[in-house]
Design a protein around this motif. Structure first.
Motif: not given
Lengths: 113, 112
Positions: B98-103, B92, B48, B33, B31
């Motif tokens: 579990e890790k959400l990686v941001f731009g 993700r 999302q 966000q 997904n």
């Protein structure tokens, strides 16, 4: 946002001193995260927790440790602060079910001289 | 490891002009966000997207998720001064990470 608080909000310290940032939540959420935000780098994950005493490393974990002895508190410790750790630190929480999104705290601005 | 790239880094527009920011992941996402951070504030969740090809709208904001689930975009129609801030995408990785990686975010300024 209501339900998540960070302390201190601002701190100035000297190189080599230990620093602990606290994240406190009243939402009883399972997951808690520490991110740092720096110009040109966006938000980078330091450590996260998926339960009491359960933690894992993020992408920039070197120089940081965390502890979670109870659901509501997630502590981020810099054992010996360096100038490269000058940053804004954000804590975030999310529930274990339902909407899979993060709620961020207001941030803690740390300056290491 | 997973990387999320976001462009442009900065965008300055006149009020009333449209704005678009693009997000690309090095891996397939479960997904994506989007968050908005006002100057001096903290990131706040916007939306999302989960399904391949999904499009969602929030008033003047339109969010898209690519067919391959590796890219996304946020388009704002007729910007207003209240749109000022930094827009982040966060992905993700597919497979239960579990890790959400941001731009790195796109900082939008709007000239009234």
């Amino acid at each position: 946002d209501a339900g998540i608080t960070q302390s201190p909000r601002h701190k100035v310290t000297e190189t080599g001193t230990p620093v602990t940032l606290r994240c406190h939540q009243t939402e009883n959420h399972r997951y808690m995260y520490w991110y740092r935000q720096d110009p040109g780098h966006g938000l980078r994950l330091i450590h996260y927790s998926y339960g009491v005493k359960d933690t894992d490393k993020g992408e920039v974990s070197d120089g940081y440790s965390v502890s979670r002895s109870k659901t509501e508190d997630f502590l981020l410790t810099l054992e010996s602060a360096t100038s490269s750790q000058t940053s804004v630190y954000f804590c975030a929480i999310r529930p274990s079910s339902g909407a899979n999104v993060l709620t961020f705290g207001a941030g803690s601005r740390l300056t290491v001289l | 490891g997973q990387q999320v790239m976001q462009i442009p880094q900065y965008q300055h527009v006149q009020e009333g002009e449209d704005f678009t920011t693009y997000c690309n992941s090095s891996t397939t996402l479960s997904n994506i966000q989007w968050y908005k951070q006002r100057p001096g504030g903290h990131p706040v969740f916007l939306i999302q997207l989960v399904k391949s090809g999904e499009v969602k709208k929030q008033k003047r904001l339109t969010f898209q998720f690519g067919e391959a689930k590796k890219n996304s975009s946020l388009h704002i129609t007729a910007t207003q001064t209240t749109d000022v801030g930094t827009y982040f995408c966060a992905g993700r990785e597919a497979g239960g990470s579990e890790k959400l990686v941001f731009g790195k975010g796109t900082k939008l300024t709007v000239n009234p």
